[in-house]
Structure formats: structure tokens, C-alpha cells
Scaffold this motif. Structure first.
Motif, mmCIF file in Angstrom:
data_model
loop_
_atom_site.group_PDB
_atom_site.id
_atom_site.type_symbol
_atom_site.label_atom_id
_atom_site.label_comp_id
_atom_site.label_asym_id
_atom_site.label_seq_id
_atom_site.Cartn_x
_atom_site.Cartn_y
_atom_site.Cartn_z
ATOM 1 N N VAL A 54 0.654 -1.119 0.046
ATOM 2 C CA VAL A 54 -0.091 0.085 -0.087
ATOM 3 C C VAL A 54 0.805 1.366 -0.138
ATOM 4 N N ARG A 55 0.301 2.423 -0.317
ATOM 5 C CA ARG A 55 1.153 3.705 -0.154
ATOM 6 C C ARG A 55 2.015 3.668 -1.154
ATOM 7 N N TYR A 56 1.728 4.170 -2.378
ATOM 8 C CA TYR A 56 2.760 3.969 -3.635
ATOM 9 C C TYR A 56 3.787 5.266 -3.442
ATOM 10 N N ASN A 57 4.987 4.895 -3.844
ATOM 11 C CA ASN A 57 6.207 5.563 -3.478
ATOM 12 C C ASN A 57 6.636 6.179 -4.845
ATOM 13 N N PHE A 58 6.596 7.473 -5.231
ATOM 14 C CA PHE A 58 6.784 7.897 -6.366
ATOM 15 C C PHE A 58 8.144 8.154 -6.511
ATOM 16 N N ARG A 59 9.115 8.510 -5.436
ATOM 17 C CA ARG A 59 10.329 8.752 -5.541
ATOM 18 C C ARG A 59 11.196 7.151 -5.754
#
Length: 935
Positions: A54-59
Motif C-alpha cells: 500500500v501507499r505508492y512511492n513516487f520517489r
């Protein structure tokens, strides 16, 4: 057959979602595409399901793109690995150990299958070669688990963001390497910043994993070395329950410490920040480690009221030419080898792709509420951290890691047989390369990167580097977070010059330029020092005034500095001033008065000597033994003059001269008095003067005795000066004053000097007392007795006065004693005679002298007759005479003065003492011979 079949499906092993592309040599990648996994209780009532990320990490996606960009750039290079194609297999770790190990097992399994050499039995078209190196992972806790597994098979692992100092242990993590500096230096840098801003009361928060615990442990040691206290030391995790987070915030809110040092990653810090924002706690300063200093999870406008002004450590950014355009060109249609692009696209535009939805089915229920994506949306119009390429830090580390592996392969490719790193200096075969051979080559890697910087792994497989210090500002345009560079920290620089901070660029709490106060106690002002408070940490103290003679010239001094010996502290104890130097000076009134009395004594003595020389042939001068009188007067001049040596600044030569001069002068004086007094006493007590008396008490013998008495004192002084010579001494014991005095060297020697003088004075006093009834014209016995009494009173008083005084008054006491005794001797012995000579010349005649002598003779004869008469009566009484009366006696003094015709008128007067039984004649000896003997 089962084994052979498994080799054909091995490409599907591992997590389903991946970025994969085949090549001659395969690199593995581990990136946190999500910040965590959904918490789910597994009651094991059915087969456990894989946890959902869960909670996508764009970096994290940008870091993955940096690896793909570097591999494609190398594949397109004609100089680096020509005719060799690099492939990749990249998985999502979801920032958890379990997901990372699942992906790592796929790398290990593939390598074990390839080690069986089943190519001749298997004709699999989609066969993937072994993974010869892995780039990743990000978090230290994840990398620790991965390194333990990869190390078993010596598969090199190069991390781009794992900075835990535990990973430098090569005995445990044999194949781990990294392109990020170790936390060993970051913990030191944090302590240096706290010390730089003069904080000594802080809160420490660390993530409960292999990143936070070792980092904060090193930080604690650095703080102890700097005498800085940690009020609270807490652990935190993104998986904490709500009550745990609230309890932590309660403790932070109740703490008087205003600085919070956080050694954790962004996901672990986020729950804490959210609770601080909910409570609106805005008076804290945050010191962020590199793991969250630029985290997009925390650097949000809605959190700025709490985290504005944060001081953070960021990795030094690098430049990747062409990477900016590569990021912009990403689309789902052009990224068939990268399945992560689909989820990225959906999270960026809040929609879902039809192909991605079919592929994942209903795994992510959130997509059912999103509109359908076309895949042709404009990425440049989206607000996403993915396109934040202004400071490429972690992305640049990924880029360097890929190029490090490629350079190691290039070194193997260009290796010259006989110069290799392997057995017998052989070279590895790139077509049959194995992971352990790449690891060996990486350990000896040395090349220059795109920024012309040397890349070389040290003995711990770490790269040295530096940190950029950033300050979180609020953008005046859109209110977003701006990372303002305010300084740097050089790890390899000398201690003391590693840290640089530009205070003018820092905004505390987003708007304030004054450094916040985070100390347990208020700063102690100059002139005070920190005093310990019982049962409190050393950082909590009370301010105590510096003691006399000590000072502190800066705030918050731990100890007061003792003033130099020639200085003393001022009233506020903030500095020292030079002490006043005191000694018995020629210019002060007391010194002038003593000098005037000394000069007066010299002049009076010289005057008396002049009078005696002028009237040297008069009876009184002759009767006082004029030669010894001259020597006596000379010694008194020396006594008065010796007192002048005690005045003025003491020097070594004056200290060595003054006591011997005083002692020898006084002994010479007392010796003269002793000899002349004893001479007259012996002559007058002698019944019949003989030639023996005249010979024994001749002038030469008198001077010899004076010389011998004085010589003893001279020898005392010589022994003293040889063994313990006096010297000038600065006495610093008195506050605010330096007394320059003489250190006598040996108080015993001084005691012998004065004691010998007093011994001669006592003998002189004895003879003077016996001579008190002689004719006063011949001896001044009464006055000598009185002068000796004065001498004893003065010097007996001198001893306690000498030892009870200090400084210049010691010299003054001795000068006064010298002057008092000298004036006593001068006045008692000579003033009466000078008075007679000058003002009563009628008494300075031969007749006066004869008269006084006759009177003394009569007294002596009368006493002798009485004693004889009394003795006769006693004998008569004892004999028992019957009636005889005691013979009467009559004493008649016949001077023949009544008979002018008597022949005696033509002779010197000879008084006669007549008795009944006979006559005794006493010659007054004023004949020339006897007269001369009394001179």
C-alpha cells in the motif's frame, strides 16, 4: 523431467509485478515501490494470502527508472561493454523484509538452477541467465536481511540508500557494498550541529530497526563526548498502535527540550508528525537524518506548521545527463518491460488502465472508483514527486551503482592474462561470468564517474562522501516545501573544519532567524560557572559565582579559569587585571621617612666623629679610648647605612648584601663597646697596675679582639651565602597585591646572625653593669648599660614582629629595629660627651678628671677599710678579749695641701688613707706612665 520442466518456467518465479528485460548479463534490482504492506491478521483458518502493498512511492519509482536509464545508456555505449547487453529483473520490496526476501529468493534460485548446467537438456526459449549483481535495497533493515541471503552465495549487492553502520561488518555481510555514506559519520555530524548551536537538552527518536537503533546508539556516544544530554530516547515504527503514538507525543509535549533528533525513515516518522499536527505542537525544532530529510511523505504543505525550519542531512546531489527527458517520456505503451509504469500512471492521474485492471483483477479494490485511463495523459501537467529532479541524490546513487557493476565487467572484459585478480593472476571469462568473480572485481574497483569523481570502495566496501545540510522553508508562491541548502559536512576533512553552516539562510519554525533555546538551564553569564544540581543530569545546573582569583569570560562556562600569578579577578569575575606590585619604595612616605632617619643617623654619627677628631687631645676624648671610639663611630655609620639597603625594590644582590651588612656592622659596633668597657674595668679593678696589664690591654690587642669577634660574624655570613643565598621573591599569596620581598634562604642562618650579635650584646651588658661605679669620665658604663637594654628590647620585639608581618612591612620592621638600636647606641654613648665637649668645656679638664678619679679612689679605699675593720672585729670577738675595746680607727686623707713647705708639694698628689695600724698610699697614677695606660 520435473526438474527440467522447472527450468523452463523459472522466469515466472518471484513476485508477479516486476520490471524485466533479458540480456547477456542480468542485473537484479530491489526498490520500494510502496511504503509498506496492509496489516492483516493471519488466523491460518485458510491458506495464507500474500500481503498487499500500500501507499505508492513516487520517489521509489524514479529510483527504479534511474537503474533502467543507466542500463540502457550502457547498452548504447560503444566504449563500455561493447557487444554486451545488460538485462535486468527489478522487484518491489514494499519497504518490508518479507517482500524483499521473496524477490531475493528468485535471484538465488535462478543462480542455483544455472549452476546445474542443464542447457543441453533444456530448450527453453525464455530462459533467463543468472543474476550476477543486485542493486538495492533502500532501507537498512531490508538490506540487512537481503545481504544475509545473498552473502551465502557471494552475489554482490550494492545498496543506494542503506546507511546503517552495522552493514560495514564484512565478517557478517560479505557481499554487501553501497554508494551512500555510512551513518557512522551522520551521527557525528548531528552531534556537531547540536554542539554548533549550543544546545544541550534534546529528544532522540529512532526507528525500531537496523537503521534507527545503531544510528541513535552512535549518536548517544557522540553526545556524551560533548557533554550534551538526551532528555528522552524513544523508538518509533510505522506499525505502532495509535495509543503508542499518543503516549510518545505526550512525553514530547511535556518535555522542556525543544530539539528533536529523528533517526528514522519517512514512513516511520509520518505517524508521529500527523499526531503533532493534530495537536498543533509547533514550538519544536526537528533534526532529520538523510532517510527522511527529503521525504515526500513528510515534506507536505499541511505539515509545515510543525516541521517548518527542520534541519536535515541530504546526500550530495549529482548530475545525470539526459535523465530528465527520460523521466518525461515514460508512458504505459512505451514501457512494455516495466509493469510498474501502469501502477505509476494510475496513481499519478487517479485512474486505472484497462490492461492493468485485467492483469491484477480485483486485487486493488480502489481502482473501481477511478475513471479509465487512456495512457496518453500529459505527464508534465501532473503534480508528482516523480518529476522532482532538481536534486538527484538517491537516483544518482543508483546510477553510480549500475555503472560500478558495468565498470567491473569492463575490467574483466579487458583483463590481460597474467595480470588478473584470480588464481595465478588469471582473468575471468565474461561469457561464463559468475557472481563471486564480479564481487572480487568490485572490491578492486577504481574509476571516475560522470562527475569526474573517483569511485573506490574502501576496506568496508563503503564510499566516502559528504552531506548537504538543508533547511525546510515555505515557498512564498504556492506554500510548498523548499529545501534550502544552508551548509555542508565533509566526512574526510579534519575535525573542527568538517561542518559549515550559513546562519543567515536558516529560518527557524519557518520565519524566525534567532536560534531557538533548547537547554536544561539558562546560560550562565560571564563571571559564573555551572554548578552541579544533585540527582539531575550534568546539563541541568545552577550558576555559581567564580571564586576570588578566578574568572570566566564567556557564557555557560563549565569551570572558572584561575588568573595568572601576576593578576587578580575583577569585581564581576569576568576578567583579570594586573596586581599592584608593592615593596618598601623610595617614593612612598614611609620609605622616605625611614631613609631620612637613616641619613640623619649617618650625619649625626659623622658629626660626632668630627667633634671627637677636632677635640681628640682633650681629657674626655682621651679617657674614652679615642681609637676604639673612632672605630665605633665608623661601625655606627655602617649600621645606619645598612638600613638603606632594605629600601627599594629587592634585587638578588641587595637581598644577599643587606643582612650581612647589618650583621657585620652591628657586631663591629658591639665588639668595640665590649673591648673598651672590659679594658677599663680590668684596669680599675687591678690593685697594682703592672706591665702585664699594660701589655695585655695594649692597643693592638684591642683591635685584634674586635677583629676576631667580627670575623666570626663574617664566617657566619659566608657560610650562609654559600649554602642558601637569599634571593628576590615575588609573593603572590595576597589578593590583588604582589609583594616583592627577599627570601632569606635560611631562617636558621638569620637566627645565628642575630643570635651572635645578641650574645655579644649580653656580654657587653654584663661588663657594663659591673663598670657602672667607675668614674664616669673614664667609661660611660651607665649609658652603655642603658643602650644595651634598648638593644635587647628592640631585638626581642623584632622577632615576633618579623614573623607576624608580611610583604614590605617585613623590611620596614627590620629597618626600624636597626635605626632604633643604632640611635640608642649613638645617643647613650656619645651625646653626653659631645654635650660636655661643646657646651661644658669647663668639665673637659685634667683637674675634673683627677677629681672624679680621686673621689672614686676614696670610695674604693673606704670600702676596703670598712671591710678590713669589720673582719678585725669579728676575729677579736671570736678570740674572747676580756675588756679590750675594739681599736678605734681614723681615716685621714692627707693631701699635703695644708703644708705648703712639705716636699709633697713638689710631687704629684698621692692621697693617703691612714689607719691606726698604718698607712696605705693609693697612687692615682697620673704620672705619665700610668696616665698613658688609661688612655
Amino acid at each position: 523431467m520435473v526438474l527440467l520442466g522447472s527450468s523452463c518456467v523459472i522466469s515466472t518465479y518471484g513476485p508477479h509485478q516486476r520490471a524485466q528485460k533479458t540480456g547477456d548479463i542480468l542485473l537484479g534490482g530491489l526498490f520500494p515501490m510502496h511504503f509498506g504492506v496492509a496489516s492483516k491478521d493471519q488466523d491460518l483458518a485458510a491458506r495464507p494470502e500474500s500481503t498487499e502493498c500500500v501507499r505508492y512511492n513516487f520517489r521509489g519509482f524514479r529510483w527504479l527508472q534511474a537503474m533502467i536509464f543507466a542500463i540502457e545508456e550502457i547498452n548504447n555505449s560503444s566504449t563500455l561493454l561493447p557487444n554486451i547487453t545488460l538485462g535486468y529483473r527489478i522487484f518491489d520490496t514494499c519497504n518490508t523484509v518479507s517482500k524483499a526476501l521473496e524477490a531475493t529468493l528468485s535471484f538465488v534460485a535462478q543462480n542455483k538452477i544455472d549452476s546445474l548446467n542443464l542447457d543441453e537438456f533444456c530448450n527453453c526459449t525464455d530462459h533467463i541467465p543468472s543474476t550476477i549483481a543486485v542493486v538495492g535495497a533502500s532501507g537498512s533493515a531490508v538490506s540487512t536481511a537481503v545481504a544475509n541471503l545473498l552473502g551465502l552465495f557471494y552475489i554482490p549487492q550494492i545498496s543506494y540508500a542503506s546507511s546503517s553502520r552495522l552493514l560495514s561488518n564484512k565478517n557478517q555481510f560479505k557481499s554487501f557494498m553501497r554508494t551512500i555514506p555510512t551513518d557512522e559519520h551522520q551521527a557525528t555530524a548531528m552531534a556537531d550541529i547540536i554542539h554548533y548551536f549550543q544546545w544541550n537538552w534534546v529528544i532522540a527518536v529512532a526507528s525500531d530497526d537496523e537503521y534507527g537503533r545503531p544510528g541513535i546508539e552512535k549518536f548517544e556516544k557522540e553526545m556524551e563526548e560533548r557533554d550534551i544530554c538526551i532528555h528522552l530516547n524513544e523508538l518509533i515504527s510505522q506499525y505502532f498502535e495509535e495509543w503508542q503514538i499518543q503516549g510518545l507525543v505526550d512525553r514530547i509535549e511535556n518535555s522542556s527540550a525543544k530539539v528533536i533528533v529523528v533517526f528514522a525513515s519517512g514512513p516511520d516518522v509520518e505517524p508521529l508528525i500527523k499526531e503533532m499536527v493534530r495537536r498543533n505542537i509547533t514550538d519544536r525544532i526537528w533534526l532529520a537524518s538523510e532517510a527522511w530529510a527529503t521525504s515526500s511523505l513528510i515534506a507536505k504543505p499541511e505539515y509545515l506548521d510543525v516541521v517548518a525550519g527542520t534541519i536535515g542531512f541530504a546526500l550530495r546531489g549529482g548530475e545525470i545527463p539526459g535523465f530528465r527527458d527520460f523521466l518525461r517520456e515514460v508512458t504505459p505503451k512505451k514501457s512494455s518491460h516495466n509493469e510498474f509504469v501502469w501502477e505509476f500512471w494510475e496513481e499519478t492521474f487517479n485512474c486505472y488502465l484497462e490492461a492493468s485492471h485485467r492483469l491484477r483483477g480485483s486485487e486493488n479494490g480502489s481502482t473501481s472508483f477511478r475513471p479509465l485511463c487512456t495512457g496518453e495523459e500529459d505527464i508534465m501537467g501532473a503534480e508528482t514527486p516523480y518529476l522532482d529532479y532538481t536534486h538527484l541524490r538517491i537516483s544518482y546513487n543508483v546510477y553510480v551503482a549500475v555503472y560500478s557493476i558495468a565498470q567491473a565487467l569492463q575490467d574483466i572484459l579487458t583483463c590481460t592474462p597474467g595480470w588478473g585478480l584470480f588464481a595465478n593472476n588469471s582473468c575471468a571469462d565474461l561469457k561464463k561470468i559468475e557472481a563471486w568473480q564480479v564481487l572480487k572485481q568490485l572490491r578492486h574497483l577504481n574509476f571516475s564517474n560522470s562527475m569526474k569523481e573517483k569511485v573506490h570502495f574502501d576496506e568496508n566496501a563503503d564510499l566516502s562522501g559528504s552531506y548537504t545540510i538543508i533547511n525546510w522553508h515555505r515557498s512564498p508562491e504556492d506554500g510548498s516545501v523548499v529545501f534550502e541548502e544552508v551548509g555542508f559536512y565533509h566526512m574526510r576533512a579534519k575535525r573542527g573544519v568538517q561542518l559549515f553552516i550559513d546562519n543567515t539562510k536558516i529560518l527557524w519554525n519557518g520565519y524566525n532567524t534567532e536560534v531557538p533555546f533548547s537547554n536544561c538551564s539558562e546560560d550562565c553569564e560571564p563571571g559564573t560557572r555551572k554548578g552541579i544540581i544533585e540527582s539531575m543530569p550534568t546539563c541541568c545546573f545552577e550558576c555559581t559565582q567564580c571564586s576570588e582569583g578566578e574568572y570566566s569570560d564567556h557564557k555557560d562556562a563549565s569551570v572558572c579559569t584561575k588568573c595568572p600569578n601576576d593578576s587578580w579577578s575583577n569585581e564581576n569575575h569576568t576578567s583579570c587585571f594586573l596586581k599592584d606590585i608593592e615593596f618598601l619604595s623610595w617614593t612612598e612616605p614611609f620609605g622616605i621617612a625611614l631613609a631620612l632617619f637613616s641619613v640623619l643617623g649617618v650625619f649625626l654619627t659623622a658629626f660626632v666623629m668630627g667633634v671627637f677628631i677636632r677635640f681628640r687631645n682633650t681629657p674626655i676624648v682621651k679617657a674614652t679610648n679615642r681609637e676604639l671610639s673612632y672605630l665605633l663611630l665608623f661601625s655606627l655609620i655602617c649600621c645606619f647605612s645598612s638600613s638603606l639597603i632594605f629600601i627599594g625594590e629587592p634585587q638578588d644582590w641587595t637581598c644577599r648584601l643587606r643582612q650581612p651588612a647589618f650583621g657585620i656592622s652591628f657586631v663591629l659596633c658591639i665588639s668595640c663597646i665590649l673591648v673598651k668597657t672590659n679594658r677599663v674595668l680590668l684596669v680599675f679593678e687591678a690593685k697594682i697596675p703592672t706591665s702585664l696589664h699594660r701589655k695585655w690591654w695594649g692597643l693592638n690587642l684591642q683591635f685584634l679582639l674586635v677583629f676576631l669577634f667580627t670575623f666570626v660574624q663574617v664566617m657566619i655570613c659566608v657560610v650562609w651565602l654559600y649554602n642558601a643565598p637569599p634571593a628576590s621573591y615575588r609573593n603572590h599569596d595576597i589578593d590583588e597585591i604582589i609583594f616583592i620581598t627577599c627570601n632569606e634562604g635560611s631562617m636558621m642562618a638569620l637566627g645565628f646572625l642575630i643570635g651572635y650579635t645578641c650574645l655579644l650584646a649580653a656580654i657587653c651588658f654584663f661588663f657594663a653593669f659591673k663598670s657602672r661605679k667607675l668614674p664616669e669620665n673614664f667609661t660611660e658604663a651607665k649609658f652603655i648599660t642603658f643602650s644595651m637594654l634598648i638593644f635587647f628590647i628592640v631585638w626581642i620585639s623584632f622577632i615576633p614582629a618579623y614573623f607576624s608581618t608580611y610583604g614590605k612591612f617585613v623590611s620596614a620592621v627590620e629597618v626600624i629595629a636597626i635605626l632604633a638600636s643604632s640611635f640608642g647606641l649613638l645617643a647613650c654613648i656619645f651625646f653626653n660627651k659631645v654635650y660636655i665637649i661643646l657646651f661644658k668645656p669647663c668639665r673637659n679638664t685634667i683637674e675634673e678628671v683627677r677629681c672624679s678619679t680621686a673621689a672614686h679612689a676614696f670610695k674604693v679605699a673606704a670600702k676596703a677599710t670598712l671591710r678590713q675593720s669589720n673582719a678585725s672585729r669579728k676575729r677579736s670577738s671570736s678570740a674572747g678579749g676580756s675588756g679590750n675595746s675594739t681599736p678605734s680607727s681614723s681615716i685621714s686623707l692627707k693631701t699635703n695641701g695644708n703644708d705648703p713647705d712639705s716636699p709633697s708639694t713638689r710631687r704629684i698628689h698621692k692621697p693617703r688613707v691612714s689607719f691606726e695600724s698604718g698607712t696605705v698610699t693609693l697612687s692615682l697614677s697620673f704620672e705619665e706612665s700610668r696616665h698613658n695606660s688609661l688612655k
